[in-house]
Design a protein around this motif. Structure first.
Motif, PDB file in Angstrom:
ATOM      1  N   CYS A 172       0.815  -1.216   0.000  1.00 29.48           N
ATOM      2  CA  CYS A 172       0.000   0.000   0.000  1.00 29.48           C
ATOM      3  C   CYS A 172       0.851   1.270   0.000  1.00 29.48           C
ATOM      4  O   CYS A 172       0.402   2.306  -0.485  1.00 29.48           O
ATOM      5  CB  CYS A 172      -0.946  -0.005   1.190  1.00 29.48           C
ATOM      6  SG  CYS A 172      -2.116  -1.400   1.162  1.00 29.48           S
ATOM      7  N   SER A 173       2.075   1.186   0.521  1.00 28.68           N
ATOM      8  CA  SER A 173       2.939   2.370   0.552  1.00 28.68           C
ATOM      9  C   SER A 173       3.374   2.796  -0.856  1.00 28.68           C
ATOM     10  O   SER A 173       3.804   3.918  -1.054  1.00 28.68           O
ATOM     11  CB  SER A 173       4.170   2.113   1.421  1.00 28.68           C
ATOM     12  OG  SER A 173       5.068   1.211   0.773  1.00 28.68           O
ATOM     13  N   GLN A 174       3.245   1.898  -1.824  1.00 31.89           N
ATOM     14  CA  GLN A 174       3.628   2.200  -3.208  1.00 31.89           C
ATOM     15  C   GLN A 174       2.414   2.440  -4.099  1.00 31.89           C
ATOM     16  O   GLN A 174       2.534   2.571  -5.309  1.00 31.89           O
ATOM     17  CB  GLN A 174       4.470   1.054  -3.780  1.00 31.89           C
ATOM     18  CG  GLN A 174       5.779   0.841  -3.066  1.00 31.89           C
ATOM     19  CD  GLN A 174       6.675   2.055  -3.183  1.00 31.89           C
ATOM     20  OE1 GLN A 174       6.951   2.521  -4.286  1.00 31.89           O
ATOM     21  NE2 GLN A 174       7.115   2.584  -2.056  1.00 31.89           N
ATOM     22  N   CYS A 175       1.244   2.484  -3.494  1.00 34.08           N
ATOM     23  CA  CYS A 175      -0.003   2.653  -4.231  1.00 34.08           C
ATOM     24  C   CYS A 175      -0.562   4.054  -3.955  1.00 34.08           C
ATOM     25  O   CYS A 175       0.037   4.851  -3.235  1.00 34.08           O
ATOM     26  CB  CYS A 175      -0.993   1.561  -3.813  1.00 34.08           C
ATOM     27  SG  CYS A 175      -2.500   1.520  -4.806  1.00 34.08           S
ATOM     28  N   GLY A 231      -1.048  -6.953  -5.528  1.00 37.15           N
ATOM     29  CA  GLY A 231       0.010  -6.115  -6.106  1.00 37.15           C
ATOM     30  C   GLY A 231      -0.393  -5.291  -7.307  1.00 37.15           C
ATOM     31  O   GLY A 231       0.427  -4.546  -7.840  1.00 37.15           O
ATOM     32  N   ALA A 232      -1.638  -5.385  -7.734  1.00 40.24           N
ATOM     33  CA  ALA A 232      -2.071  -4.642  -8.928  1.00 40.24           C
ATOM     34  C   ALA A 232      -2.024  -3.130  -8.702  1.00 40.24           C
ATOM     35  O   ALA A 232      -1.639  -2.377  -9.594  1.00 40.24           O
ATOM     36  CB  ALA A 232      -3.472  -5.072  -9.341  1.00 40.24           C
ATOM     37  N   GLY A 233      -2.392  -2.684  -7.516  1.00 36.90           N
ATOM     38  CA  GLY A 233      -2.425  -1.251  -7.238  1.00 36.90           C
ATOM     39  C   GLY A 233      -1.073  -0.594  -7.378  1.00 36.90           C
ATOM     40  O   GLY A 233      -0.920   0.399  -8.101  1.00 36.90           O
ATOM     41  N   GLN A 234      -0.082  -1.147  -6.709  1.00 36.24           N
ATOM     42  CA  GLN A 234       1.233  -0.508  -6.796  1.00 36.24           C
ATOM     43  C   GLN A 234       1.845  -0.643  -8.184  1.00 36.24           C
ATOM     44  O   GLN A 234       2.599   0.211  -8.630  1.00 36.24           O
ATOM     45  CB  GLN A 234       2.193  -1.012  -5.722  1.00 36.24           C
ATOM     46  CG  GLN A 234       2.724  -2.404  -5.922  1.00 36.24           C
ATOM     47  CD  GLN A 234       2.094  -3.407  -4.978  1.00 36.24           C
ATOM     48  OE1 GLN A 234       1.048  -3.159  -4.393  1.00 36.24           O
ATOM     49  NE2 GLN A 234       2.722  -4.551  -4.830  1.00 36.24           N
ATOM     50  N   ARG A 235       1.511  -1.706  -8.897  1.00 35.08           N
ATOM     51  CA  ARG A 235       2.040  -1.850 -10.253  1.00 35.08           C
ATOM     52  C   ARG A 235       1.475  -0.754 -11.153  1.00 35.08           C
ATOM     53  O   ARG A 235       2.213  -0.157 -11.948  1.00 35.08           O
ATOM     54  CB  ARG A 235       1.713  -3.236 -10.809  1.00 35.08           C
ATOM     55  CG  ARG A 235       2.369  -3.496 -12.151  1.00 35.08           C
ATOM     56  CD  ARG A 235       2.188  -4.936 -12.560  1.00 35.08           C
ATOM     57  NE  ARG A 235       2.760  -5.200 -13.871  1.00 35.08           N
ATOM     58  CZ  ARG A 235       2.350  -6.154 -14.673  1.00 35.08           C
ATOM     59  NH1 ARG A 235       1.382  -6.975 -14.298  1.00 35.08           N
ATOM     60  NH2 ARG A 235       2.904  -6.335 -15.846  1.00 35.08           N
ATOM     61  N   VAL A 291       0.298   2.234 -10.187  1.00 36.18           N
ATOM     62  CA  VAL A 291       0.825   3.536  -9.772  1.00 36.18           C
ATOM     63  C   VAL A 291       2.290   3.693 -10.161  1.00 36.18           C
ATOM     64  O   VAL A 291       2.689   4.721 -10.725  1.00 36.18           O
ATOM     65  CB  VAL A 291       0.635   3.742  -8.251  1.00 36.18           C
ATOM     66  CG1 VAL A 291       1.373   4.981  -7.765  1.00 36.18           C
ATOM     67  CG2 VAL A 291      -0.846   3.832  -7.924  1.00 36.18           C
ATOM     68  N   GLN A 292       3.100   2.684  -9.879  1.00 41.28           N
ATOM     69  CA  GLN A 292       4.540   2.826 -10.098  1.00 41.28           C
ATOM     70  C   GLN A 292       4.958   2.649 -11.557  1.00 41.28           C
ATOM     71  O   GLN A 292       5.828   3.371 -12.038  1.00 41.28           O
ATOM     72  CB  GLN A 292       5.308   1.841  -9.211  1.00 41.28           C
ATOM     73  CG  GLN A 292       5.110   2.078  -7.727  1.00 41.28           C
ATOM     74  CD  GLN A 292       5.483   3.489  -7.299  1.00 41.28           C
ATOM     75  OE1 GLN A 292       6.480   4.058  -7.727  1.00 41.28           O
ATOM     76  NE2 GLN A 292       4.659   4.081  -6.447  1.00 41.28           N
ATOM     77  N   MET A 293       4.344   1.709 -12.256  1.00 38.30           N
ATOM     78  CA  MET A 293       4.808   1.414 -13.616  1.00 38.30           C
ATOM     79  C   MET A 293       4.043   2.172 -14.699  1.00 38.30           C
ATOM     80  O   MET A 293       4.613   2.504 -15.719  1.00 38.30           O
ATOM     81  CB  MET A 293       4.754  -0.082 -13.873  1.00 38.30           C
ATOM     82  CG  MET A 293       5.725  -0.852 -12.984  1.00 38.30           C
ATOM     83  SD  MET A 293       5.775  -2.601 -13.367  1.00 38.30           S
ATOM     84  CE  MET A 293       6.700  -2.566 -14.889  1.00 38.30           C
ATOM     85  N   ARG A 294       2.764   2.419 -14.479  1.00 40.11           N
ATOM     86  CA  ARG A 294       1.975   3.126 -15.498  1.00 40.11           C
ATOM     87  C   ARG A 294       1.965   4.634 -15.274  1.00 40.11           C
ATOM     88  O   ARG A 294       1.851   5.400 -16.217  1.00 40.11           O
ATOM     89  CB  ARG A 294       0.534   2.614 -15.511  1.00 40.11           C
ATOM     90  CG  ARG A 294       0.388   1.167 -15.912  1.00 40.11           C
ATOM     91  CD  ARG A 294       0.614   0.948 -17.354  1.00 40.11           C
ATOM     92  NE  ARG A 294      -0.604   1.202 -18.098  1.00 40.11           N
ATOM     93  CZ  ARG A 294      -0.784   0.836 -19.349  1.00 40.11           C
ATOM     94  NH1 ARG A 294       0.158   0.201 -19.988  1.00 40.11           N
ATOM     95  NH2 ARG A 294      -1.891   1.112 -19.963  1.00 40.11           N
ATOM     96  N   PHE A 295       2.063   5.050 -14.006  1.00 37.92           N
ATOM     97  CA  PHE A 295       1.942   6.472 -13.690  1.00 37.92           C
ATOM     98  C   PHE A 295       3.167   7.030 -12.971  1.00 37.92           C
ATOM     99  O   PHE A 295       3.103   8.111 -12.385  1.00 37.92           O
ATOM    100  CB  PHE A 295       0.659   6.715 -12.881  1.00 37.92           C
ATOM    101  CG  PHE A 295      -0.576   6.454 -13.696  1.00 37.92           C
ATOM    102  CD1 PHE A 295      -1.125   7.448 -14.482  1.00 37.92           C
ATOM    103  CD2 PHE A 295      -1.162   5.201 -13.712  1.00 37.92           C
ATOM    104  CE1 PHE A 295      -2.241   7.202 -15.260  1.00 37.92           C
ATOM    105  CE2 PHE A 295      -2.279   4.944 -14.482  1.00 37.92           C
ATOM    106  CZ  PHE A 295      -2.823   5.946 -15.267  1.00 37.92           C
TER     107      PHE A 295
END
Length: 161
Positions: free
Chosen positions: A11-14, A70-74, A76-80
């Motif tokens: 969640c810290s990466q989302c 893990g979909a949320g952080q992926r 946020v971090q990889m697409r945005f």
């Protein structure tokens, strides 16, 4: 399988995509109604839950049961590139679209990883690995991919009654 994205929620990466994207229906699991696309009223400006330590006591048990794999952080971090809809609200529709597209893929990847703990025939193991690889490479679901996964699950059930 080092080509897989993380299937553990961080969640810290989302940007609290589940707290915005999920529909909550008041009842046994949720104390409130909330439509998809609306931030949870318990969400702070910094995308943290203001009642996280009291979710069960506040009637939000469903939140404790949810895992985006893990979909949320992926998203946020990889697409945005780590950006948040909180800082730029115009990002929210695209973030929700990508999160909703990626979530079922991550859920199935987690199931495929778990299936790897079973004693699989060589053919089933090859199909499991192929499905994992394919799921990890795409950003949205398709009927073809779902059908292939369903066929794998059916074959798995027949091989392990």
């Amino acid at each position: 399988m080092d080509h897989l994205p993380s299937l553990t929620s961080d969640c810290s990466q989302c940007a609290a995509l589940c707290c915005v994207g999920l529909t909550l229906d008041q009842g046994e699991l949720f104390a409130i109604d909330k439509p998809s696309g609306t931030p949870c009223p318990n969400l702070s400006r910094d995308c943290r839950c203001t009642i996280h330590t009291d979710l069960v006591d506040k009637g939000m048990t469903g939140c404790t049961l949810y895992d985006c794999a893990g979909a949320g952080q992926r998203v946020v971090q990889m697409r945005f590139n780590g950006e948040s809809w909180r800082d730029d609200p115009t990002l929210l529709p695209a973030m929700m679209r990508d999160f909703n597209a990626l979530k079922p893929l991550h859920e199935r990847m987690a199931q495929l990883v778990e299936a790897g703990t079973l004693d699989l025939t060589p053919n089933l193991e090859a199909e499991r690995v192929a499905l994992l690889t394919r799921h990890a490479r795409v950003w949205s679901d398709s009927d073809t991919l779902r059908n292939r996964f369903d066929a794998f699950v059916s074959a798995l059930a027949q091989a392990n009654p």
